[in-house]
Design an enzyme around this catalytic site. Structure first.
Site, PDB file in Angstrom:
ATOM      1  N   ARG A 181      -0.982  12.345  -0.496  1.00  0.00           N
ATOM      2  CA  ARG A 181      -2.233  13.142   0.111  1.00  0.00           C
ATOM      3  C   ARG A 181      -1.885  14.298   0.308  1.00  0.00           C
ATOM      4  O   ARG A 181      -1.012  15.062   1.364  1.00  0.00           O
ATOM      5  CB  ARG A 181      -3.313  12.872  -0.115  1.00  0.00           C
ATOM      6  CG  ARG A 181      -2.773  12.508   1.425  1.00  0.00           C
ATOM      7  CD  ARG A 181      -3.919  11.335   2.676  1.00  0.00           C
ATOM      8  NE  ARG A 181      -4.131  11.536   3.971  1.00  0.00           N
ATOM      9  CZ  ARG A 181      -2.851  10.200   4.149  1.00  0.00           C
ATOM     10  NH1 ARG A 181      -2.375   9.765   3.827  1.00  0.00           N
ATOM     11  NH2 ARG A 181      -3.357  10.011   5.922  1.00  0.00           N
ATOM     12  N   HIS A 188       0.767  -1.484   0.134  1.00  0.00           N
ATOM     13  CA  HIS A 188      -0.041   0.256   0.175  1.00  0.00           C
ATOM     14  C   HIS A 188       0.877   1.152  -0.274  1.00  0.00           C
ATOM     15  O   HIS A 188       2.017   1.486   0.649  1.00  0.00           O
ATOM     16  CB  HIS A 188      -1.089  -0.400   1.008  1.00  0.00           C
ATOM     17  CG  HIS A 188      -1.386   1.034   1.428  1.00  0.00           C
ATOM     18  ND1 HIS A 188      -0.736   1.640   2.653  1.00  0.00           N
ATOM     19  CD2 HIS A 188      -2.672   2.289   1.570  1.00  0.00           C
ATOM     20  CE1 HIS A 188      -1.318   3.406   2.616  1.00  0.00           C
ATOM     21  NE2 HIS A 188      -2.340   3.018   1.453  1.00  0.00           N
ATOM     22  N   HIS A 198      -8.039  -5.160  17.728  1.00  0.00           N
ATOM     23  CA  HIS A 198      -9.172  -6.035  18.019  1.00  0.00           C
ATOM     24  C   HIS A 198      -8.088  -7.535  17.568  1.00  0.00           C
ATOM     25  O   HIS A 198      -8.837  -8.573  18.760  1.00  0.00           O
ATOM     26  CB  HIS A 198     -10.410  -5.987  17.008  1.00  0.00           C
ATOM     27  CG  HIS A 198     -10.073  -6.525  15.419  1.00  0.00           C
ATOM     28  ND1 HIS A 198      -9.494  -5.464  15.369  1.00  0.00           N
ATOM     29  CD2 HIS A 198     -10.332  -7.728  14.843  1.00  0.00           C
ATOM     30  CE1 HIS A 198      -9.814  -5.655  14.007  1.00  0.00           C
ATOM     31  NE2 HIS A 198     -10.153  -7.307  13.540  1.00  0.00           N
TER      32      HIS A 198
END
Length: 303
Positions: free
Chosen positions: A111, A107, A176
Protein backbone atom coordinates in the site's frame (compact mmCIF):
# COMPACT_ATOMS: atom_id res chain seq x y z
CA UNK A 1 11.25 9.75 -10.45
CA UNK A 2 12.37 11.34 -7.17
CA UNK A 3 8.92 12.50 -6.02
CA UNK A 4 5.84 10.37 -5.39
CA UNK A 5 3.94 9.25 -8.51
CA UNK A 6 0.51 7.98 -7.45
CA UNK A 7 -0.43 7.24 -11.07
CA UNK A 8 2.55 4.90 -11.52
CA UNK A 9 1.79 3.15 -8.22
CA UNK A 10 -1.87 2.71 -9.15
CA UNK A 11 -1.02 1.22 -12.55
CA UNK A 12 1.31 -1.32 -10.94
CA UNK A 13 -1.21 -2.23 -8.23
CA UNK A 14 -3.95 -2.91 -10.77
CA UNK A 15 -1.58 -5.07 -12.80
CA UNK A 16 -0.47 -6.93 -9.66
CA UNK A 17 -4.08 -7.69 -8.76
CA UNK A 18 -4.77 -9.03 -12.25
CA UNK A 19 -1.67 -11.24 -12.29
CA UNK A 20 -2.35 -12.75 -8.88
CA UNK A 21 -6.01 -13.45 -9.66
CA UNK A 22 -5.11 -15.10 -12.98
CA UNK A 23 -2.56 -17.38 -11.28
CA UNK A 24 -5.03 -18.37 -8.54
CA UNK A 25 -7.80 -19.04 -11.05
CA UNK A 26 -5.43 -21.38 -12.87
CA UNK A 27 -4.83 -23.37 -9.67
CA UNK A 28 -8.43 -23.39 -8.46
CA UNK A 29 -10.24 -23.87 -11.77
CA UNK A 30 -13.04 -21.53 -10.75
CA UNK A 31 -13.20 -17.84 -11.75
CA UNK A 32 -13.07 -15.02 -9.22
CA UNK A 33 -16.03 -12.68 -9.00
CA UNK A 34 -15.38 -9.05 -9.89
CA UNK A 35 -17.09 -6.27 -7.94
CA UNK A 36 -16.26 -2.63 -8.66
CA UNK A 37 -17.36 -0.12 -6.06
CA UNK A 38 -17.29 3.59 -5.36
CA UNK A 39 -16.88 5.36 -2.05
CA UNK A 40 -19.17 8.37 -1.54
CA UNK A 41 -16.42 10.29 0.31
CA UNK A 42 -13.99 9.76 -2.56
CA UNK A 43 -12.41 6.93 -4.50
CA UNK A 44 -13.34 3.29 -4.82
CA UNK A 45 -11.92 -0.05 -5.74
CA UNK A 46 -12.18 -3.46 -7.35
CA UNK A 47 -12.86 -6.53 -5.23
CA UNK A 48 -12.01 -9.95 -6.67
CA UNK A 49 -13.58 -12.73 -4.62
CA UNK A 50 -13.84 -16.50 -4.68
CA UNK A 51 -16.13 -18.55 -2.45
CA UNK A 52 -16.62 -22.32 -2.45
CA UNK A 53 -13.87 -22.83 -4.97
CA UNK A 54 -12.26 -26.16 -5.75
CA UNK A 55 -9.12 -25.28 -3.76
CA UNK A 56 -9.93 -21.97 -2.08
CA UNK A 57 -12.85 -22.09 0.33
CA UNK A 58 -12.82 -18.30 0.47
CA UNK A 59 -10.43 -15.67 -0.74
CA UNK A 60 -10.18 -12.11 -1.89
CA UNK A 61 -7.68 -10.02 -3.83
CA UNK A 62 -8.78 -6.43 -3.45
CA UNK A 63 -7.60 -3.14 -4.94
CA UNK A 64 -8.66 0.13 -3.39
CA UNK A 65 -7.86 3.80 -3.97
CA UNK A 66 -9.58 6.07 -1.47
CA UNK A 67 -9.12 9.65 -0.37
CA UNK A 68 -10.52 12.17 2.04
CA UNK A 69 -10.22 15.64 3.55
CA UNK A 70 -9.28 14.59 7.09
CA UNK A 71 -6.95 11.80 8.16
CA UNK A 72 -8.72 8.97 10.08
CA UNK A 73 -7.62 8.50 13.73
CA UNK A 74 -5.98 5.13 13.03
CA UNK A 75 -3.67 6.71 10.45
CA UNK A 76 -2.84 9.77 12.54
CA UNK A 77 -2.18 7.86 15.77
CA UNK A 78 1.56 7.52 15.12
CA UNK A 79 1.84 10.96 13.52
CA UNK A 80 -0.43 13.41 15.32
CA UNK A 81 1.11 16.31 13.41
CA UNK A 82 -0.68 15.03 10.28
CA UNK A 83 -4.15 15.15 11.83
CA UNK A 84 -6.57 17.10 9.66
CA UNK A 85 -4.58 16.78 6.45
CA UNK A 86 -6.09 15.67 3.16
CA UNK A 87 -5.02 12.15 2.25
CA UNK A 88 -5.13 9.38 -0.30
CA UNK A 89 -4.40 5.71 0.14
CA UNK A 90 -4.15 2.91 -2.39
CA UNK A 91 -3.16 -0.71 -2.22
CA UNK A 92 -3.73 -4.36 -2.96
CA UNK A 93 -4.69 -6.61 -0.06
CA UNK A 94 -5.36 -10.33 -0.17
CA UNK A 95 -6.28 -13.14 2.17
CA UNK A 96 -6.71 -16.74 0.98
CA UNK A 97 -8.35 -19.50 3.01
CA UNK A 98 -7.82 -22.89 1.30
CA UNK A 99 -10.26 -25.69 2.01
CA UNK A 100 -7.57 -28.27 2.80
CA UNK A 101 -6.36 -27.95 6.44
CA UNK A 102 -2.82 -28.80 5.33
CA UNK A 103 -2.72 -25.78 3.03
CA UNK A 104 -2.00 -22.65 5.05
CA UNK A 105 -3.94 -19.42 5.04
CA UNK A 106 -1.95 -16.51 3.64
CA UNK A 107 -2.13 -12.72 3.77
CA UNK A 108 -0.33 -10.13 1.66
CA UNK A 109 -0.72 -6.44 1.13
CA UNK A 110 1.18 -3.57 -0.41
CA UNK A 111 0.00 0.00 0.00
CA UNK A 112 0.90 3.67 -0.49
CA UNK A 113 -0.24 6.60 1.61
CA UNK A 114 0.14 10.33 1.08
CA UNK A 115 -1.01 13.23 3.28
CA UNK A 116 -1.02 16.78 1.94
CA UNK A 117 -1.65 20.27 3.26
CA UNK A 118 -1.49 23.63 1.50
CA UNK A 119 1.92 25.20 1.77
CA UNK A 120 3.55 22.08 3.21
CA UNK A 121 5.60 19.27 1.72
CA UNK A 122 3.60 16.08 1.06
CA UNK A 123 4.22 13.30 3.53
CA UNK A 124 4.23 9.83 1.97
CA UNK A 125 5.03 6.29 2.96
CA UNK A 126 4.68 2.69 1.87
CA UNK A 127 3.51 -0.27 3.89
CA UNK A 128 2.95 -3.95 3.33
CA UNK A 129 4.22 -7.44 3.81
CA UNK A 130 3.04 -11.05 3.79
CA UNK A 131 2.64 -13.75 6.40
CA UNK A 132 1.79 -17.44 6.48
CA UNK A 133 -0.71 -19.06 8.86
CA UNK A 134 -0.57 -22.87 8.82
CA UNK A 135 -2.88 -25.18 10.74
CA UNK A 136 -0.59 -28.17 10.40
CA UNK A 137 2.95 -26.84 10.29
CA UNK A 138 5.50 -27.83 7.66
CA UNK A 139 9.09 -26.71 8.12
CA UNK A 140 9.90 -26.82 4.40
CA UNK A 141 6.95 -24.53 3.68
CA UNK A 142 8.01 -22.07 6.37
CA UNK A 143 11.60 -21.97 5.14
CA UNK A 144 10.52 -21.49 1.52
CA UNK A 145 8.16 -18.64 2.41
CA UNK A 146 10.78 -16.83 4.48
CA UNK A 147 13.45 -17.35 1.80
CA UNK A 148 11.33 -15.61 -0.83
CA UNK A 149 10.67 -12.76 1.59
CA UNK A 150 14.41 -12.44 2.22
CA UNK A 151 15.24 -12.46 -1.48
CA UNK A 152 12.64 -9.77 -2.22
CA UNK A 153 14.25 -7.36 0.25
CA UNK A 154 17.95 -8.19 -0.13
CA UNK A 155 18.70 -5.77 -3.03
CA UNK A 156 17.46 -2.79 -1.01
CA UNK A 157 19.44 -3.16 2.20
CA UNK A 158 20.80 -6.04 4.24
CA UNK A 159 19.10 -4.71 7.36
CA UNK A 160 15.58 -4.75 5.91
CA UNK A 161 14.74 -8.45 6.23
CA UNK A 162 15.73 -8.87 9.89
CA UNK A 163 13.88 -5.64 10.76
CA UNK A 164 10.75 -6.51 8.80
CA UNK A 165 10.71 -10.12 10.01
CA UNK A 166 10.90 -8.96 13.63
CA UNK A 167 8.20 -6.37 12.93
CA UNK A 168 5.98 -9.10 11.48
CA UNK A 169 6.53 -11.37 14.49
CA UNK A 170 5.59 -8.53 16.83
CA UNK A 171 2.67 -7.22 14.79
CA UNK A 172 0.86 -10.48 14.00
CA UNK A 173 0.75 -11.45 17.64
CA UNK A 174 -2.44 -11.96 19.65
CA UNK A 175 -1.56 -10.16 22.86
CA UNK A 176 -4.65 -11.41 24.65
CA UNK A 177 -3.65 -15.01 23.82
CA UNK A 178 0.13 -14.51 24.14
CA UNK A 179 0.37 -16.38 20.88
CA UNK A 180 1.61 -15.75 17.33
CA UNK A 181 -0.94 -15.85 14.52
CA UNK A 182 1.27 -18.06 12.35
CA UNK A 183 4.88 -18.56 11.26
CA UNK A 184 5.33 -14.94 10.23
CA UNK A 185 6.94 -13.41 7.19
CA UNK A 186 7.62 -9.69 6.78
CA UNK A 187 5.74 -6.53 7.74
CA UNK A 188 6.56 -2.84 7.37
CA UNK A 189 4.71 0.45 7.65
CA UNK A 190 5.47 4.18 7.44
CA UNK A 191 8.40 3.32 5.17
CA UNK A 192 10.00 6.33 3.45
CA UNK A 193 13.63 6.08 4.45
CA UNK A 194 14.74 5.42 0.86
CA UNK A 195 14.25 7.84 -2.06
CA UNK A 196 10.82 7.35 -3.60
CA UNK A 197 12.07 5.46 -6.66
CA UNK A 198 13.94 2.95 -4.49
CA UNK A 199 11.15 2.59 -1.94
CA UNK A 200 8.68 1.93 -4.75
CA UNK A 201 11.01 -0.66 -6.28
CA UNK A 202 11.29 -2.42 -2.91
CA UNK A 203 7.51 -2.57 -2.53
CA UNK A 204 7.19 -3.89 -6.08
CA UNK A 205 9.70 -6.62 -5.27
CA UNK A 206 7.60 -7.67 -2.27
CA UNK A 207 4.30 -7.67 -4.18
CA UNK A 208 5.75 -9.41 -7.21
CA UNK A 209 7.31 -12.06 -4.97
CA UNK A 210 4.02 -13.20 -3.48
CA UNK A 211 3.20 -15.84 -6.08
CA UNK A 212 6.70 -17.33 -5.78
CA UNK A 213 6.27 -17.47 -2.00
CA UNK A 214 2.84 -19.05 -1.83
CA UNK A 215 1.85 -20.90 -5.00
CA UNK A 216 4.34 -23.78 -4.61
CA UNK A 217 3.05 -24.37 -1.07
CA UNK A 218 -0.58 -24.29 -2.15
CA UNK A 219 0.04 -26.67 -5.05
CA UNK A 220 1.94 -29.12 -2.82
CA UNK A 221 -0.67 -29.18 -0.03
CA UNK A 222 -4.04 -28.76 -1.73
CA UNK A 223 -4.56 -32.49 -2.39
CA UNK A 224 -3.23 -33.87 0.92
CA UNK A 225 -5.76 -36.35 2.38
CA UNK A 226 -7.59 -35.12 5.48
CA UNK A 227 -10.60 -35.97 7.63
CA UNK A 228 -13.08 -34.36 9.97
CA UNK A 229 -10.50 -34.07 12.77
CA UNK A 230 -8.29 -31.87 10.63
CA UNK A 231 -11.22 -29.75 9.45
CA UNK A 232 -12.34 -29.26 13.05
CA UNK A 233 -8.89 -28.07 14.14
CA UNK A 234 -8.66 -25.79 11.11
CA UNK A 235 -11.97 -24.16 12.07
CA UNK A 236 -10.80 -23.73 15.66
CA UNK A 237 -7.52 -22.11 14.62
CA UNK A 238 -9.32 -19.86 12.14
CA UNK A 239 -10.92 -18.31 15.20
CA UNK A 240 -7.53 -16.83 16.06
CA UNK A 241 -7.41 -15.24 12.63
CA UNK A 242 -10.77 -13.60 13.23
CA UNK A 243 -9.72 -12.37 16.65
CA UNK A 244 -6.59 -10.73 15.34
CA UNK A 245 -8.23 -9.03 12.38
CA UNK A 246 -11.09 -7.58 14.40
CA UNK A 247 -9.21 -6.67 17.58
CA UNK A 248 -5.69 -5.70 16.53
CA UNK A 249 -5.32 -5.14 12.78
CA UNK A 250 -4.64 -1.51 11.87
CA UNK A 251 -5.74 -2.05 8.28
CA UNK A 252 -9.17 -3.26 9.35
CA UNK A 253 -9.52 -0.31 11.75
CA UNK A 254 -8.41 2.18 9.08
CA UNK A 255 -10.83 0.79 6.52
CA UNK A 256 -13.81 0.94 8.86
CA UNK A 257 -12.91 4.35 10.31
CA UNK A 258 -12.39 5.87 6.85
CA UNK A 259 -15.77 4.74 5.55
CA UNK A 260 -14.39 2.00 3.35
CA UNK A 261 -16.51 -0.75 1.89
CA UNK A 262 -17.32 -3.16 4.71
CA UNK A 263 -17.72 -6.20 2.44
CA UNK A 264 -14.23 -5.66 1.02
CA UNK A 265 -12.65 -4.92 4.40
CA UNK A 266 -14.07 -8.05 6.04
CA UNK A 267 -13.38 -10.39 3.12
CA UNK A 268 -10.38 -11.57 5.16
CA UNK A 269 -12.63 -13.49 7.54
CA UNK A 270 -12.83 -17.26 6.98
CA UNK A 271 -16.19 -18.86 6.10
CA UNK A 272 -16.28 -21.60 8.76
CA UNK A 273 -14.95 -20.90 12.25
CA UNK A 274 -15.28 -22.51 15.69
CA UNK A 275 -14.57 -21.41 19.22
CA UNK A 276 -14.54 -23.63 22.29
CA UNK A 277 -13.85 -22.90 25.93
CA UNK A 278 -10.29 -23.38 27.22
CA UNK A 279 -9.46 -26.11 24.74
CA UNK A 280 -5.98 -27.61 24.52
CA UNK A 281 -4.62 -30.14 22.01
CA UNK A 282 -3.64 -33.62 23.10
CA UNK A 283 0.06 -33.69 24.07
CA UNK A 284 2.23 -35.20 21.36
CA UNK A 285 -0.43 -34.78 18.67
CA UNK A 286 0.01 -33.11 15.30
CA UNK A 287 -2.23 -30.32 16.56
CA UNK A 288 -0.01 -29.77 19.61
CA UNK A 289 3.04 -29.53 17.34
CA UNK A 290 1.67 -26.32 15.85
CA UNK A 291 1.95 -24.68 19.28
CA UNK A 292 5.32 -26.13 20.25
CA UNK A 293 7.21 -26.23 16.95
CA UNK A 294 5.78 -23.50 14.73
CA UNK A 295 4.08 -20.62 16.56
CA UNK A 296 7.05 -19.67 18.77
CA UNK A 297 9.14 -17.04 16.96
CA UNK A 298 12.26 -18.43 15.31
CA UNK A 299 14.70 -17.75 12.50
CA UNK A 300 13.48 -20.14 9.83
CA UNK A 301 16.40 -19.43 7.53
CA UNK A 302 18.94 -20.44 10.18
CA UNK A 303 17.47 -23.93 10.69
Amino acid sequence: MSTPSPSAIKAWLLDLQSRIVAALEDVDGKPFLRDSWERPEGGGGISRLIEEGNVLERGGVNFSHVMGANLPPSAAAARPELAGRAWEAMGVSLVLHPRNPYAPTVHMNVRFFEATAEGKEPVWWFGGGMDLTPYYGNADDARHFHRVCYDALAPYGEDLHPRFKKWCDEYFYLKHRKEARGVGGIFFDDFNELPFIDAFAMVQSVGDGFLDAYLPILKDRKDTPYGERERDFQAYRRGRYVEFNLVWDRGTHFGLQSGGRTEAILMSLPPIVKWRYDWHPEPGSAEAALYTDFLPHRDWLAS
